[in-house]
Scaffold this motif. Structure first.
Motif, PDB file in Angstrom:
ATOM      1  N   ASP A  34       5.079   2.834   5.130  1.00 10.62           N
ATOM      2  CA  ASP A  34       5.283   3.342   3.766  1.00 10.62           C
ATOM      3  C   ASP A  34       4.264   4.434   3.455  1.00 10.62           C
ATOM      4  O   ASP A  34       3.301   4.234   2.714  1.00 10.62           O
ATOM      5  N   LYS A  35       4.470   5.583   4.031  1.00 10.22           N
ATOM      6  CA  LYS A  35       3.509   6.693   3.966  1.00 10.22           C
ATOM      7  C   LYS A  35       3.091   7.074   2.553  1.00 10.22           C
ATOM      8  O   LYS A  35       1.923   7.363   2.300  1.00 10.22           O
ATOM      9  N   SER A  36       4.018   7.022   1.618  1.00  3.44           N
ATOM     10  CA  SER A  36       3.667   7.435   0.246  1.00  3.44           C
ATOM     11  C   SER A  36       2.629   6.508  -0.361  1.00  3.44           C
ATOM     12  O   SER A  36       1.685   6.956  -1.021  1.00  3.44           O
ATOM     13  N   ASN A  37       2.780   5.222  -0.141  1.00  2.94           N
ATOM     14  CA  ASN A  37       1.800   4.272  -0.681  1.00  2.94           C
ATOM     15  C   ASN A  37       0.421   4.492  -0.060  1.00  2.94           C
ATOM     16  O   ASN A  37      -0.594   4.464  -0.744  1.00  2.94           O
ATOM     17  N   ILE A  38       0.393   4.725   1.231  1.00  2.00           N
ATOM     18  CA  ILE A  38      -0.879   4.911   1.924  1.00  2.00           C
ATOM     19  C   ILE A  38      -1.557   6.191   1.452  1.00  2.00           C
ATOM     20  O   ILE A  38      -2.753   6.222   1.187  1.00  2.00           O
ATOM     21  N   GLU A  39      -0.769   7.263   1.317  1.00  2.00           N
ATOM     22  CA  GLU A  39      -1.359   8.529   0.855  1.00  2.00           C
ATOM     23  C   GLU A  39      -1.909   8.370  -0.554  1.00  2.00           C
ATOM     24  O   GLU A  39      -2.952   8.925  -0.895  1.00  2.00           O
ATOM     25  N   SER A  40      -1.225   7.614  -1.391  1.00  2.00           N
ATOM     26  CA  SER A  40      -1.707   7.356  -2.750  1.00  2.00           C
ATOM     27  C   SER A  40      -3.032   6.622  -2.711  1.00  2.00           C
ATOM     28  O   SER A  40      -3.963   6.935  -3.447  1.00  2.00           O
ATOM     29  N   PHE A  41      -3.125   5.648  -1.813  1.00  2.00           N
ATOM     30  CA  PHE A  41      -4.370   4.884  -1.674  1.00  2.00           C
ATOM     31  C   PHE A  41      -5.502   5.790  -1.180  1.00  2.00           C
ATOM     32  O   PHE A  41      -6.606   5.776  -1.711  1.00  2.00           O
ATOM     33  N   ILE A  42      -5.182   6.618  -0.178  1.00  2.00           N
ATOM     34  CA  ILE A  42      -6.209   7.488   0.407  1.00  2.00           C
ATOM     35  C   ILE A  42      -6.710   8.510  -0.613  1.00  2.00           C
ATOM     36  O   ILE A  42      -7.876   8.897  -0.606  1.00  2.00           O
ATOM     37  N   ASN A  43      -5.813   8.975  -1.508  1.00  2.00           N
ATOM     38  CA  ASN A  43      -6.245   9.925  -2.538  1.00  2.00           C
ATOM     39  C   ASN A  43      -7.350   9.330  -3.400  1.00  2.00           C
ATOM     40  O   ASN A  43      -8.241  10.023  -3.869  1.00  2.00           O
ATOM     41  N   GLN A  44      -7.295   8.008  -3.617  1.00  2.00           N
ATOM     42  CA  GLN A  44      -8.302   7.359  -4.448  1.00  2.00           C
ATOM     43  C   GLN A  44      -9.546   6.983  -3.638  1.00  2.00           C
ATOM     44  O   GLN A  44     -10.653   7.024  -4.159  1.00  2.00           O
ATOM     45  N   TRP A  45      -9.362   6.612  -2.415  1.00  2.00           N
ATOM     46  CA  TRP A  45     -10.483   6.136  -1.610  1.00  2.00           C
ATOM     47  C   TRP A  45     -10.625   6.978  -0.345  1.00  2.00           C
ATOM     48  O   TRP A  45     -10.868   8.154  -0.392  1.00  2.00           O
ATOM     49  N   ASP A  46     -10.421   6.353   0.790  1.00  2.00           N
ATOM     50  CA  ASP A  46     -10.617   7.021   2.064  1.00  2.00           C
ATOM     51  C   ASP A  46      -9.882   6.215   3.122  1.00  2.00           C
ATOM     52  O   ASP A  46      -9.810   4.990   3.032  1.00  2.00           O
ATOM     53  N   LYS A  47      -9.335   6.892   4.124  1.00  2.00           N
ATOM     54  CA  LYS A  47      -8.558   6.176   5.130  1.00  2.00           C
ATOM     55  C   LYS A  47      -9.418   5.148   5.865  1.00  2.00           C
ATOM     56  O   LYS A  47      -8.964   4.037   6.169  1.00  2.00           O
ATOM     57  N   LYS A  48     -10.663   5.517   6.150  1.00  2.00           N
ATOM     58  CA  LYS A  48     -11.550   4.575   6.846  1.00  2.00           C
ATOM     59  C   LYS A  48     -11.771   3.324   6.006  1.00  2.00           C
ATOM     60  O   LYS A  48     -11.826   2.210   6.523  1.00  2.00           O
ATOM     61  N   LEU A  49     -11.896   3.535   4.698  1.00  2.00           N
ATOM     62  CA  LEU A  49     -12.092   2.398   3.806  1.00  2.00           C
ATOM     63  C   LEU A  49     -10.852   1.513   3.799  1.00  2.00           C
ATOM     64  O   LEU A  49     -10.947   0.275   3.802  1.00  2.00           O
ATOM     65  N   LEU A  50      -9.675   2.124   3.810  1.00  2.00           N
ATOM     66  CA  LEU A  50      -8.437   1.365   3.842  1.00  2.00           C
ATOM     67  C   LEU A  50      -8.341   0.538   5.121  1.00  2.00           C
ATOM     68  O   LEU A  50      -8.045  -0.661   5.079  1.00  2.00           O
ATOM     69  N   LEU A  51      -8.621   1.154   6.249  1.00  2.00           N
ATOM     70  CA  LEU A  51      -8.555   0.446   7.526  1.00  2.00           C
ATOM     71  C   LEU A  51      -9.601  -0.654   7.602  1.00  2.00           C
ATOM     72  O   LEU A  51      -9.353  -1.725   8.174  1.00  2.00           O
ATOM     73  N   PHE A  52     -10.760  -0.389   7.018  1.00  2.00           N
ATOM     74  CA  PHE A  52     -11.815  -1.405   6.967  1.00  2.00           C
ATOM     75  C   PHE A  52     -11.333  -2.610   6.154  1.00  2.00           C
ATOM     76  O   PHE A  52     -11.552  -3.765   6.538  1.00  2.00           O
ATOM     77  N   GLY A  53     -10.653  -2.320   5.042  1.00  2.00           N
ATOM     78  CA  GLY A  53     -10.119  -3.402   4.213  1.00  2.00           C
ATOM     79  C   GLY A  53      -9.056  -4.202   4.943  1.00  2.00           C
ATOM     80  O   GLY A  53      -9.029  -5.438   4.871  1.00  2.00           O
TER      81      GLY A  53
END
Length: 402
Positions: A189-208
């Motif tokens: 679900d690329k749109s959801n991930i891009e929305s998340f990354i806009n607020q934080w960071d991809k590394k932070l998402l993967l860490f979570g």
């Protein structure tokens, strides 16, 4: 300063040794004197000397007995024997107990200084080595995760053999054994991930993602969780409960959806062969995930619903269509086109795949397997199983050796 303990039953000898050298210049502190072996042992245990002068002929505990006991509590302490006994048998035993050197009374100050300086050089060398080992250990701990991840990724891609990896298992704390399973999690679900990354960071998402997964697989010990080179999360875990293992992908999917609001594609397999077969299985699982990513969103949603609720005896195409809000005819057409199966055939395929995972546990009876995967009778289950696998559940188990 280095610490020196003197053990001799003659006060005159002890005084002479204390005055024989300028200890301060040698960076040595005389921390105590003992007049018998027992007292010397107790003082050494408490004061932890770096160097000890030990007389062989002492009451209660002679010098050689003392040295033998010291080896168990102070293996790095340098022991120098100072005695009036010039007998080869004593020298032999002293060598056996790894005594640093051996001096006869009366002690020559120059000879003593030479031996003490040699002892200091050894202590300094040992200290430097210890510091280096400590530094190396700290570096390894700091970079262990990176080193381990790189090694596993090279193994997954077939760049190194299993034998090469196995040799590093203990060093890199890769403790995996027993009945194992592997799962791969790919963010979807690329749109959801891009929305998340806009607020934080991809590394932070993967860490979570990794934190949540590691928390949920704690019961599957030992386990190894790592990210591959495409940021997919890979887990190799020990299966302690077959029933829990079969339901793990649903638990992981729901947790990541609930806590991070992201969609994921999860592929999960039991490792039925040796550890050496893992890279080949991993590559096949990646191909399966890439195929799933190409599905129409409607098919993906339907597939996910079937994969989750396959165990419901009354699961129908109508229920799935209602849940994803499309018509039965439209869903049936899409499933046949993209999955290559009708709804019933795909449901049967999923149930049989899950059944095989249950059947890897010989303690679960065939009728119990049937119930776990949505069949109300063993006969109905056996018919469906044979249609997919070409052999009955009992025949399949017999072929597996249990």
């Amino acid at each position: 300063m280095w610490k020196l303990l003197i053990a001799d039953d003659e006060p005159r000898i002890r005084r002479g040794l204390k005055k024989s050298l300028n200890w301060e210049e040698l960076d040595i502190e005389v921390i105590g004197e003992a007049e018998d072996g027992e007292m010397a042992f107790l003082m050494a245990k408490e004061l932890q000397p770096d160097i000890m002068f030990v007389d062989i002929n002492m009451p209660f505990l002679n010098g050689l007995q003392l040295i033998q006991k010291l080896n168990s509590i102070l293996p790095n302490c340098i022991v120098i024997i100072i005695t009036g006994y010039d007998e080869f048998s004593y020298v032999q035993q002293a060598i056996k107990f790894q005594v640093f050197d051996y001096l006869l009374k009366p002690v020559d100050s120059e000879e003593l200084q030479k031996i003490v300086k040699k002892a200091i050089a050894k202590l300094e060398s040992s200290k430097s080595k210890a510091k280096y080992i400590e530094w190396m250990d700290a570096q390894l701990k700091q970079n262990l995760h990176t080193v381990r991840t790189n090694l596993l990724n090279r193994w997954m891609k077939g760049k190194i053999s299993y034998e090469e990896v196995e040799n590093q298992f203990e060093f890199l704390k890769l403790n995996i054994h027993g009945q194992l399973g592997i799962f791969i999690i790919k963010l979807s679900d690329k749109s959801n991930i891009e929305s998340f990354i806009n607020q934080w960071d991809k590394k932070l998402l993967l860490f979570g993602v990794q934190n949540i997964v590691e928390e949920l697989v704690q019961e599957y010990t030992p386990n190894v969780i790592f990210k591959d080179t495409e940021d997919r999360l890979v887990g190799i875990v020990s299966i302690t409960s077959t029933i829990n293992w079969v339901g793990l992908s649903n638990i992981l999917y729901n947790a990541l959806k609930k806590y991070l609001g992201i969609e994921t594609i999860i592929n999960q397999k039991t490792i039925e062969e040796s550890l050496g077969s893992i890279p080949e299985l991993y590559q096949q699982m990646i191909k399966d995930i890439e195929k799933v990513e190409e599905y129409n969103p409607v098919v993906l949603a339907a597939k996910r619903y079937i994969d989750t609720y396959y165990y419901k005896q009354d699961l129908t195409l109508g229920e799935v269509a209602d849940k994803i809000q499309v018509s039965q005819a439209y869903l049936s057409k899409l499933l046949k086109r993209e999955l290559g199966h009708s709804f019933v055939d795909y449901l049967t395929k999923v149930r049989v795949e899950k059944a095989i995972q249950f059947m890897n546990d010989p303690t679960i009876k065939i009728y119990e397997v049937a119930e776990q995967v949505g069949y109300n009778t063993q006969h109905y289950f056996s018919t469906a199983f044979k249609k997919v696998m070409g052999v009955s559940p009992i025949g399949y188990r017999g072929g597996k050796g249990f």
